[in-house]
Design a protein around this motif. Structure first.
Motif, PDB file in Angstrom:
ATOM      1  N   UNK A   1      14.531-105.176  29.432  1.00  9.25           N
ATOM      2  CA  UNK A   1      14.780-104.256  30.544  1.00  9.25           C
ATOM      3  C   UNK A   1      14.280-104.891  31.828  1.00  9.25           C
ATOM      4  N   UNK A   2      15.150-105.021  32.798  1.00 12.24           N
ATOM      5  CA  UNK A   2      14.793-105.632  34.075  1.00 12.24           C
ATOM      6  C   UNK A   2      14.296-104.571  35.044  1.00 12.24           C
ATOM      7  N   UNK A   3      13.819-105.044  36.209  1.00 15.04           N
ATOM      8  CA  UNK A   3      13.367-104.125  37.261  1.00 15.04           C
ATOM      9  C   UNK A   3      14.519-103.201  37.643  1.00 15.04           C
ATOM     10  N   UNK A   4      14.221-101.915  37.733  1.00 20.43           N
ATOM     11  CA  UNK A   4      15.268-100.944  38.069  1.00 20.43           C
ATOM     12  C   UNK A   4      15.901-100.316  36.850  1.00 20.43           C
ATOM     13  N   UNK A   5      15.408-100.681  35.654  1.00 21.13           N
ATOM     14  CA  UNK A   5      15.909-100.057  34.431  1.00 21.13           C
ATOM     15  C   UNK A   5      17.184-100.659  33.874  1.00 21.13           C
ATOM     16  N   UNK A   6      17.675-101.761  34.470  1.00 26.74           N
ATOM     17  CA  UNK A   6      18.889-102.405  33.946  1.00 26.74           C
ATOM     18  C   UNK A   6      18.589-103.052  32.591  1.00 26.74           C
ATOM     19  N   UNK A   7      19.563-102.987  31.694  1.00 24.60           N
ATOM     20  CA  UNK A   7      19.453-103.700  30.427  1.00 24.60           C
ATOM     21  C   UNK A   7      20.094-105.069  30.601  1.00 24.60           C
ATOM     22  N   UNK A   8      19.295-106.107  30.341  1.00 23.14           N
ATOM     23  CA  UNK A   8      19.750-107.480  30.543  1.00 23.14           C
ATOM     24  C   UNK A   8      19.819-108.188  29.188  1.00 23.14           C
ATOM     25  N   UNK A   9      20.895-108.943  28.992  1.00 26.47           N
ATOM     26  CA  UNK A   9      21.115-109.670  27.741  1.00 26.47           C
ATOM     27  C   UNK A   9      21.071-111.167  28.004  1.00 26.47           C
ATOM     28  N   UNK A  10      20.495-111.899  27.063  1.00 31.27           N
ATOM     29  CA  UNK A  10      20.461-113.356  27.167  1.00 31.27           C
ATOM     30  C   UNK A  10      20.903-113.959  25.839  1.00 31.27           C
ATOM     31  N   UNK A  11      21.931-114.795  25.876  1.00 29.79           N
ATOM     32  CA  UNK A  11      22.399-115.476  24.667  1.00 29.79           C
ATOM     33  C   UNK A  11      21.446-116.625  24.381  1.00 29.79           C
ATOM     34  N   UNK A  12      21.009-116.766  23.136  1.00 27.83           N
ATOM     35  CA  UNK A  12      20.080-117.850  22.835  1.00 27.83           C
ATOM     36  C   UNK A  12      20.713-119.190  23.182  1.00 27.83           C
TER      37      UNK A  12
END
Length: 833
Positions: free
Chosen positions: A300-311
């Motif tokens: 969860x990023x600043x501001x409540x955004x859900x952030x995804x990262x591919x390995x």
């Protein structure tokens, strides 16, 4: 299909280290056709297999408790091989969820203990079939004659979670299956190889302990491929080929397409994914991708955004696949879409990377001009220097904004001659312009007259007065200003105002109105805060300083900017430190951090973290200071002038750790910067810290350095610049040959320094990094590096198991990691073991 025996080749499912082959004859002379999934299988041990102890320990505990096990991890991490190795020659039922039939899990009741393995749970596609499977799995978990082992590529799927909570599974994660350094050495020994220590560290770092990667490396090295950059690249491509042909091809085309498209960025949220792909069903496709494997990290990023990262391995191999599958026009469009998103989000550096990838020079030029209209604190001059320096000079001369930006950027890079050359270019251009273009150029020249950091403050008050008059007469419009360069200081921010501090009240009365008019919202609260900071540095009355600071803070909060609020917080933090109210200092910083996140002024966070580290050094939070330093810019790779506040905090951590040679080297760099850019305060502060480093190194020159600095500090009456260093500088004050001209100044310095030394006796007291860890903590790390389990370590060190677990938790916290493998790797990097 029943699977029997081990072979020394890799199969299509990517089994770990050793693979398997099928035999046409099985027990009781049954043919392969007769062998159905519900027939128990028999296994033998593979000679090239090393069982990871972390997973083994969990599995043994689960077996003892007859607890259902769920094992998950990316393809090739060794799930299937581990299960088969653990079961050994015992008979068991083996199923693949991909081919599971409705009646396959009707295991007959028996007096013997039945082992049931259901693999490939990520392959379950039908929700209707899944409902039936859930009830059968729950029934199996409740049977005393069944030990159930489940396996898949993704973390606990949502449909399985209710059973997990009702029945309490043992979960074996991917990192439990990763080989430790000792296990990796053992595995390579099976291949008849014994890599040197440095090479083995690199193998562990590259492979992350993943079995299939370890096997690929071992295979290549055994065949004579050197473990150098070229060889590593070959091995990396081999792993990507494996992913391409044995993993990705099993996925739905939708998932493949989506991951290929979003692989062009390091991380993404729903909006960015929509922008890149043009899809409206992003949440559905992400959910589907998550069920296919453990390759999407979520935060969860600043501001409540859900952030995804591919390995990273999946991301890079997907990028390669993208270039192979898509036409040039098609993949360039993806980069353009991503660039547009970042541009709308005002993330100029990332937007430029995307536009550069799709070769959109028009967008690049437009972004650079747009960024040139910002001040160095909100713009990205340093980060974008490569793009600016690549611009043809004739293109720069066509734009007033670009000429101004080039002058400021070269100043940031300490290229004073180039900075002044571009100022002169702009001045020449202004003489030949007319109308609005001339007004714009004149505004930029006035801005540079005020803001160029290499220029002294001599004559600056006259420039500000003229600027105020021109603004009133609408002869100029000034660009954005940054008085502080994101630092918690007015006196030592964007420019050095030490000379003004000598006549602070007089100057405030003379140019107060023109200054506020010239700077607009950037000047709100400036005068009050400048007077407060000047008074603080001179060691004046705390009540008056707090009064001025709070007045400036209120002014800045009423239509001003967060930079000025940061200055106010900085002064209040130092007042609390000086008065031994350190907890109040932490409260001030915590509240301001929340304010930063709410306002979105994230550019202030790095220097706020540096300020917190300075406070940590007073309280003795060595671990937090060390962990902070791990993420700071490396001054030996490149000295970035905008990082100067963080460098000063880093220098103090070097002193704490007894790394005096590094402290001295960084102090010398800061001194050079301060001399080139006419920064008096930095010259004095870095000189003081340099003298401390020289003193601790036993260099006789320390007294000369210290005396010179003290004479300079005395000329400004900056008491607090010295007294803040407390115990670290007290002995130097008492042993130095420095002869003060003002006895009142020296008395106040010594008195306050002694007070600080009493309040914070451990401040910058030399300690090695090893001293942060107890003797047992270090011994535990060493034994973990050898692959020992917690119970084995407890037995070896004659400790209780609870004590070992406690040390593990403390080690994880101190090293800033969350797993045993990561702790060992980090400890090696820090040379603790």
């Amino acid at each position: 299909m029943c699977i029997i025996g081990y072979a020394k080749i890799m199969n299509s499912r990517g089994s770990f280290l050793g693979s398997f082959r099928q035999f046409s004859k099985v027990e009781n002379n049954m043919t392969e056709l007769d062998t159905i999934r519900s027939i128990p299988c028999i296994q033998t041990e593979d000679s090239l297999y090393v069982r990871p102890q972390a997973a083994n320990k969990k599995m043994r505990t689960a077996q003892t408790l007859a607890q259902t096990v769920y094992i998950y991890g990316i393809s090739g991490c060794g799930k299937t091989a581990f299960i088969r190795s653990f079961i050994g020659k015992r008979r068991y039922y083996s199923f693949s969820a991909e081919n599971l039939g409705a009646g396959d899990l009707d295991i007959p009741l028996g007096s013997k203990h039945n082992i049931v393995v259901i693999d490939d749970l990520h392959q379950l596609r039908s929700d209707d079939f899944r409902e039936g499977l859930i009830s059968k799995i729950e029934a199996l978990t409740g049977r005393s004659d069944v030990w159930l082992i489940l396996s898949g590529r993704c973390p606990m799927p949502s449909w399985l979670t209710p059973i997990y909570y009702r029945k309490m599974f043992t979960v074996i994660e991917e990192e439990d299956l990763a080989l430790s350094r000792g296990e990796m050495a053992e595995y390579f020994a099976l291949w008849g190889m014994s890599p040197p220590e440095v090479e083995l560290d690199k193998i562990v770092a590259i492979s992350k302990g993943i079995g299939i990667v370890a096997r690929l490396i071992a295979t290549e090295m055994k065949s004579g491929v050197a473990f150098d950059e070229s060889g590593i690249e070959k091995m990396r491509n081999g792993f990507w080929d494996y992913l391409d042909y044995h993993v990705y091809d099993q996925w739905d085309v939708d998932v493949q397409e989506f991951l290929m498209q979003v692989s062009i960025v390091e991380e993404f949220d729903k909006r960015l994914a929509e922008m890149i792909t043009g899809r409206s069903d992003i949440e559905r496709i992400i959910n589907q991708a998550q069920h296919m494997g453990n390759f999407l990290a979520v935060r969860e990023a600043v501001g409540g955004r859900t952030v995804y990262e591919i390995r990273i391995s999946v991301r890079y191999s997907m990028r390669r696949r993208l270039l192979r599958v898509y036409t040039k026009e098609r993949w360039e469009r993806l980069y353009y879409n991503a660039g547009l998103y970042y541009e709308l989000e005002e993330d100029t550096p990332k937007a430029l990377v995307m536009y550069e990838a799709c070769r959109d020079m028009e967008r690049i030029a437009g972004l650079l001009i747009s960024n040139a209209r910002k001040n160095p604190a909100t713009g990205h001059y340093y980060e974008l220097r490569r793009y600016y320096l690549a611009l043809p000079e004739n293109m720069i001369r066509e734009s007033v904004d670009l000429m101004s930006a080039m002058s400021m950027m070269h100043a940031i890079l300490m290229n004073v001659e180039e900075s002044e050359r571009w100022y002169d270019e702009l001045k020449s251009a202004e003489a030949n312009l007319s109308g609005s273009a001339k007004k714009l150029a004149r505004g930029h020249l006035t801005y540079l007259d005020i803001a160029l950091p290499q220029r002294s403050t001599r004559g600056l008050s006259d420039i500000i007065k003229r600027a105020g008059t021109m603004i009133l007469n609408r002869h100029i419009t000034l660009p954005e200003f940054s008085v502080t360069s994101n630092m918690p200081s007015q006196l030592n921010g964007g420019k050095d105002f030490c000379e003004w501090s000598k006549r602070d009240r007089e100057i405030a009365n003379t140019i107060g109105k023109p200054l506020e008019l010239t700077l607009g919202k950037y000047g709100k609260g400036l005068l009050s805060l400048a007077l407060a900071e000047s008074a603080f540095e001179k060691g004046q009355d705390s009540y008056e300083i707090a009064n001025l600071t709070n007045k400036g803070l209120m002014q800045a909060q009423s239509g001003g900017i967060m930079e000025q609020c940061f200055v106010a917080v900085g002064i209040l933090v130092w007042l609390n430190i000086l008065n031994n109210h350190i907890e109040d200092a932490y409260d001030q910083m915590d509240c301001f951090k929340k304010k930063i996140e709410i306002e979105g002024s994230l550019r202030l966070l790095p220097n706020l973290a540096a300020m917190r580290t300075r406070v940590d050094l007073y309280r003795g939070n060595a671990i937090d200071a060390i962990n902070w330093m791990e993420n700071t810019p490396d001054e030996n790779v490149e000295f970035a002038t905008l990082e100067r506040y963080r460098y000063l905090a880093k220098l103090r951590v070097y002193l704490l750790l007894g790394k005096n040679d590094k402290a001295l080297s960084l102090a010398q760099k800061l001194r050079y910067y301060s001399e080139v850019m006419n920064r008096k305060y930095f010259h004095m502060e870095s000189g003081l810290l340099m003298a401390i480093a020289q003193y601790r190194m036993g260099k006789e020159i320390w007294d000369s350095t210290f005396s010179d600095v003290m004479r300079e500090i005395e000329s400004y009456h900056f008491v607090r610049l010295v007294s803040r260093e407390g115990a670290a500088v007290l002995r130097l004050l008492k042993e130095s040959a420095w002869e003060p001209k003002n006895s009142d100044f020296s008395k106040q310095v010594i008195s306050e320094t002694e007070k600080m030394a009493v309040s914070y006796p451990g401040y910058l007291k030399t300690m090695t990094e090893e001293a942060v860890f107890s003797e047992n903590a270090i011994r535990i790390l060493k034994l973990q590096a050898e692959g020992r389990s917690a119970s084995e370590i407890a037995q070896e060190l004659n400790l209780k198991l609870e004590n070992v677990k406690y040390h593990n938790k403390q080690n994880f916290k101190k090293l800033g990691v969350s797993s045993k493998t990561a702790a060992v790797t980090e400890a090696r990097k820090r040379k603790l073991i």
